[in-house]
Design a protein around this motif. Structure first.
Motif, PDB file in Angstrom:
ATOM      1  N   VAL A 445      19.477   7.992 -25.153  1.00 47.05           N
ATOM      2  CA  VAL A 445      20.752   7.653 -25.799  1.00 47.05           C
ATOM      3  C   VAL A 445      21.320   6.383 -25.178  1.00 47.05           C
ATOM      4  O   VAL A 445      21.851   5.508 -25.871  1.00 47.05           O
ATOM      5  N   ARG A 446      21.185   6.283 -23.850  1.00 44.70           N
ATOM      6  CA  ARG A 446      21.671   5.071 -23.177  1.00 44.70           C
ATOM      7  C   ARG A 446      20.928   3.832 -23.693  1.00 44.70           C
ATOM      8  O   ARG A 446      21.543   2.781 -23.918  1.00 44.70           O
ATOM      9  N   ASP A 447      19.638   3.952 -23.906  1.00 45.99           N
ATOM     10  CA  ASP A 447      18.854   2.817 -24.408  1.00 45.99           C
ATOM     11  C   ASP A 447      19.302   2.406 -25.808  1.00 45.99           C
ATOM     12  O   ASP A 447      19.247   1.220 -26.156  1.00 45.99           O
ATOM     13  N   GLN A 448      19.729   3.380 -26.623  1.00 45.32           N
ATOM     14  CA  GLN A 448      20.210   3.055 -27.965  1.00 45.32           C
ATOM     15  C   GLN A 448      21.440   2.159 -27.895  1.00 45.32           C
ATOM     16  O   GLN A 448      21.636   1.287 -28.740  1.00 45.32           O
ATOM     17  N   ILE A 449      22.251   2.391 -26.886  1.00 46.64           N
ATOM     18  CA  ILE A 449      23.504   1.630 -26.753  1.00 46.64           C
ATOM     19  C   ILE A 449      23.262   0.288 -26.070  1.00 46.64           C
ATOM     20  O   ILE A 449      23.757  -0.752 -26.512  1.00 46.64           O
ATOM     21  N   THR A 450      22.473   0.286 -25.006  1.00 44.80           N
ATOM     22  CA  THR A 450      22.277  -0.951 -24.228  1.00 44.80           C
ATOM     23  C   THR A 450      21.191  -1.846 -24.789  1.00 44.80           C
ATOM     24  O   THR A 450      21.175  -3.042 -24.497  1.00 44.80           O
ATOM     25  N   LEU A 451      20.263  -1.267 -25.571  1.00 45.83           N
ATOM     26  CA  LEU A 451      19.088  -2.017 -26.040  1.00 45.83           C
ATOM     27  C   LEU A 451      18.349  -2.646 -24.859  1.00 45.83           C
ATOM     28  O   LEU A 451      17.917  -3.794 -24.910  1.00 45.83           O
ATOM     29  N   HIS A 479      20.517  16.461 -21.218  1.00 48.67           N
ATOM     30  CA  HIS A 479      20.354  15.403 -20.222  1.00 48.67           C
ATOM     31  C   HIS A 479      21.376  14.285 -20.407  1.00 48.67           C
ATOM     32  O   HIS A 479      21.194  13.187 -19.859  1.00 48.67           O
ATOM     33  N   GLY A 480      22.418  14.533 -21.141  1.00 48.53           N
ATOM     34  CA  GLY A 480      23.469  13.547 -21.319  1.00 48.53           C
ATOM     35  C   GLY A 480      22.961  12.236 -21.892  1.00 48.53           C
ATOM     36  O   GLY A 480      22.239  12.225 -22.895  1.00 48.53           O
ATOM     37  N   TYR A 481      23.321  11.139 -21.235  1.00 52.68           N
ATOM     38  CA  TYR A 481      22.917   9.814 -21.705  1.00 52.68           C
ATOM     39  C   TYR A 481      21.415   9.565 -21.532  1.00 52.68           C
ATOM     40  O   TYR A 481      20.867   8.632 -22.110  1.00 52.68           O
ATOM     41  N   ASP A 482      20.756  10.398 -20.736  1.00 51.09           N
ATOM     42  CA  ASP A 482      19.317  10.256 -20.513  1.00 51.09           C
ATOM     43  C   ASP A 482      18.483  11.101 -21.471  1.00 51.09           C
ATOM     44  O   ASP A 482      17.277  11.245 -21.286  1.00 51.09           O
ATOM     45  N   THR A 483      19.114  11.657 -22.482  1.00 46.42           N
ATOM     46  CA  THR A 483      18.401  12.462 -23.481  1.00 46.42           C
ATOM     47  C   THR A 483      17.569  11.557 -24.373  1.00 46.42           C
ATOM     48  O   THR A 483      18.060  10.532 -24.872  1.00 46.42           O
ATOM     49  N   GLU A 484      16.299  11.916 -24.555  1.00 54.51           N
ATOM     50  CA  GLU A 484      15.429  11.146 -25.443  1.00 54.51           C
ATOM     51  C   GLU A 484      15.906  11.280 -26.888  1.00 54.51           C
ATOM     52  O   GLU A 484      16.201  12.385 -27.354  1.00 54.51           O
ATOM     53  N   CYS A 485      15.995  10.157 -27.586  1.00 54.35           N
ATOM     54  CA  CYS A 485      16.530  10.155 -28.946  1.00 54.35           C
ATOM     55  C   CYS A 485      15.470  10.534 -29.970  1.00 54.35           C
ATOM     56  O   CYS A 485      14.336  10.030 -29.925  1.00 54.35           O
ATOM     57  N   THR A 486      15.836  11.406 -30.880  1.00 54.48           N
ATOM     58  CA  THR A 486      15.013  11.766 -32.034  1.00 54.48           C
ATOM     59  C   THR A 486      15.894  11.709 -33.273  1.00 54.48           C
ATOM     60  O   THR A 486      17.128  11.829 -33.157  1.00 54.48           O
TER      61      THR A 486
END
Length: 562
Positions: A445-451, A479-486
């Motif tokens: 989820v963090r990666d989705q926001i920060t790219l 895992h909060g912001y570290d949850t893998e996005c699907t």
């Protein structure tokens, strides 16, 4: 087009600039000096070592025919040289494989650097299948050019020449026969080479079309089903596969013809030499006469000289395939890149210039003009909504402002700086862009926001999530912001909120919104609009909307071309 250069920054990491294939290869050779030297030594060593076993075997046969005992040391030497021949060949192949991997890495890195520097117009013109085939198939053929092509051919040519030299001292008549035969083999090989090149190029084009057809079908699968066009798409794919199959059939035909011809010539030459060496004619024997041991060595050499000639057929095929791939990669390298301009030279002198300004802008796609002599000013902190019918140019204005396209006439300024002159690395601090739908990237989820922008802190991510109302939802995940996005992790409205968080996390001065509520129901739309109101505070906002509202700020109506 600048040639690629290899420079090192302060971290010692090499910076490559995209260029032609031969330049990338040459720079790789220079960077891998020891590996290149090792390959050269391995090639020469394999050629030299391979010449010795037949000579030793001939000496053993002559000793036996003379009725003498063969020393054990010579027998041991013979088998030792055979083992050494295998070892040197193995070392050569290993080094060539490693070098091919280095070439592949350098070439794909150069291709990617070229890709990110292309203009949007050139990117849009590339068929996805053709683009993928350049990065994968064409680069693989260049790797094969070294592992199974040009270096192997060089080794085989050296082997042929060295065997001819040795045979000259053993049987000059055989050398003359081989010298008369080699030009015929060259002409035959050259003809095979031309035909295989044509077939390889046709096959590459067909494979590219077939590769592009698959994602095209998947992208439009619903339309295909609704219009019952399954059969049509299948026939098109069959056509591309058929074209590739026909080209490969021609390639396989020439390859299949080449090897038997070489094997037959091998047998004919051995038979002729053996017959001539058995004749009683003194003049013939002066050229072809030889001892039993020499005959064994010569027959061994004949097999050795025809084996690399036979291998030339496959190497020619590999080289021709690589040439076709290199040609396609070079075409990609020659595409027009984005123009990098000097900001200070082009910055407007007027310190009171608008935050955003379109100055006499004209733009169109091919011959279809969308904007003509458009002028638009947006002050800092102002909220402007672009309104108009489909095709009026709303999305085009966004693309021009993002720097994806350059106007054909006029200029576009952001804070007095031409958009076309801005550095890519600094744009995210200025722009925040929200599209109609969210595009997931691999990661959390963090990666989705920060790219994957490492300069964005966790605190900024949390603030962006809180502004959009997603903070509690994200923190409730396992895992909060570290949850893998699907795709099923969030609802459609939550994905749109995440898109807004992605745009706002870098705290941009300008927020651009492209019909972000078009696909949402009324309740979700209100939730998104509330989040947008919080994010838009103290920012300049340009949005696209078909629905007018009192909260939309100044409305700019676009009439477009009728």
């Amino acid at each position: 087009m600048k040639n690629p250069s290899y420079k090192k920054d302060q971290t010692g990491r090499q910076n490559r600039k995209p260029g032609r294939v031969r330049t990338v290869i040459w720079n790789t050779v220079k960077c891998q000096k020891w590996l290149s030297a090792g390959i050269l030594c391995a090639v020469v060593g394999a050629v030299v070592v391979a010449l010795l076993p037949p000579l030793i075997l001939g000496k053993i046969v002559d000793t036996i025919t003379a009725g003498r005992m063969v020393p054990f040391a010579i027998i041991l030497l013979y088998f030792g040289m055979l083992a050494l021949t295998g070892i040197t060949e193995s070392i050569r192949e290993s080094l060539l494989t490693l070098f091919g991997q280095k070439i592949t890495h350098a070439l794909r890195s150069s291709l990617m650097e070229k890709f990110v520097s292309l203009t949007t117009e050139n990117i849009n013109r590339q068929e996805p299948g053709m683009l993928v085939s350049r990065f994968v198939g064409d680069v693989d053929t260049v790797e094969n050019l070294f592992t199974f092509g040009i270096i192997s051919m060089f080794a085989d040519v050296c082997k042929i020449i060295s065997i001819l030299v040795v045979i000259w001292y053993q049987n000059r008549g055989l050398t003359l026969v081989l010298l008369m035969l080699l030009p015929i083999l060259f002409v035959f090989t050259r003809q095979v080479q031309k035909n295989m090149l044509t077939a390889q190029i046709e096959n590459r084009k067909a494979v590219g079309r077939a590769s592009g057809h698959v994602p095209e079908t998947l992208h439009n699968i619903r339309t295909i089903h609704c219009l019952a066009k399954e059969r049509y798409m299948e026939e098109r794919y069959d056509q591309y596969i058929g074209e590739s199959y026909q080209a490969m059939e021609r390639t396989n035909f020439y390859d299949a013809v080449y090897s038997p011809v070489i094997l037959i010539l091998n047998a004919v030459v051995v038979a002729i030499v053996m017959l001539l060496s058995a004749t009683g004619n003194a003049k013939v024997l002066s050229l072809f006469g030889m001892s039993a041991g020499t005959a064994v060595a010569v027959m061994n050499y004949i097999s050795q000289i025809f084996t690399p000639v036979e291998s030339l057929g496959m190497e020619i095929q590999t080289i021709q395939s690589a040439i076709a791939g290199i040609h396609r990669i070079n075409e990609f390298f020659e595409l027009e890149e984005k123009k990098i301009r000097n900001l200070q030279e082009e910055q407007k002198d007027d310190i009171h210039s608008p935050f955003v300004e379109f100055e006499d802008v004209t733009f169109g796609y091919d011959e279809h003009m969308v904007l003509e002599h458009m002028n638009l000013k947006v002050e800092q902190g102002e909220q402007v909504t672009l309104s108009g019918r489909t095709g009026a140019g709303k999305s085009t204005i966004m693309k021009l402002l993002l720097g994806l396209y350059e106007p054909q006439q006029g200029q576009i300024f952001l804070q007095g700086i031409p958009v076309s002159a801005m550095r890519e690395t600094g744009k995210r601090k200025l722009y925040g862009y929200v599209e109609q739908s969210f595009h997931i990237v691999p990661g959390t989820v963090r990666d989705q926001i920060t790219l994957y922008d490492k300069t964005i802190t966790d605190r900024q991510v949390q603030v962006a999530a809180e502004l959009t109302g997603l903070k509690d939802t994200i923190e409730s995940l396992e895992h909060g912001y570290d949850t893998e996005c699907t795709p099923e992790l969030f609802s459609q409205g939550q994905w749109q909120l995440l898109s807004i968080a992605r745009a706002a996390v870098s705290e941009p001065k300008l927020l651009m919104l492209d019909e972000i509520t078009a696909n949402l129901d009324a309740e979700t739309e209100q939730e998104v609009l509330q989040a947008l109101k919080r994010v838009s505070e103290n920012r300049t906002v340009i949005s696209i909307s078909h629905r007018n509202s009192a909260e939309m700020g100044r409305i700019v109506r676009l009439l477009g071309k009728i």
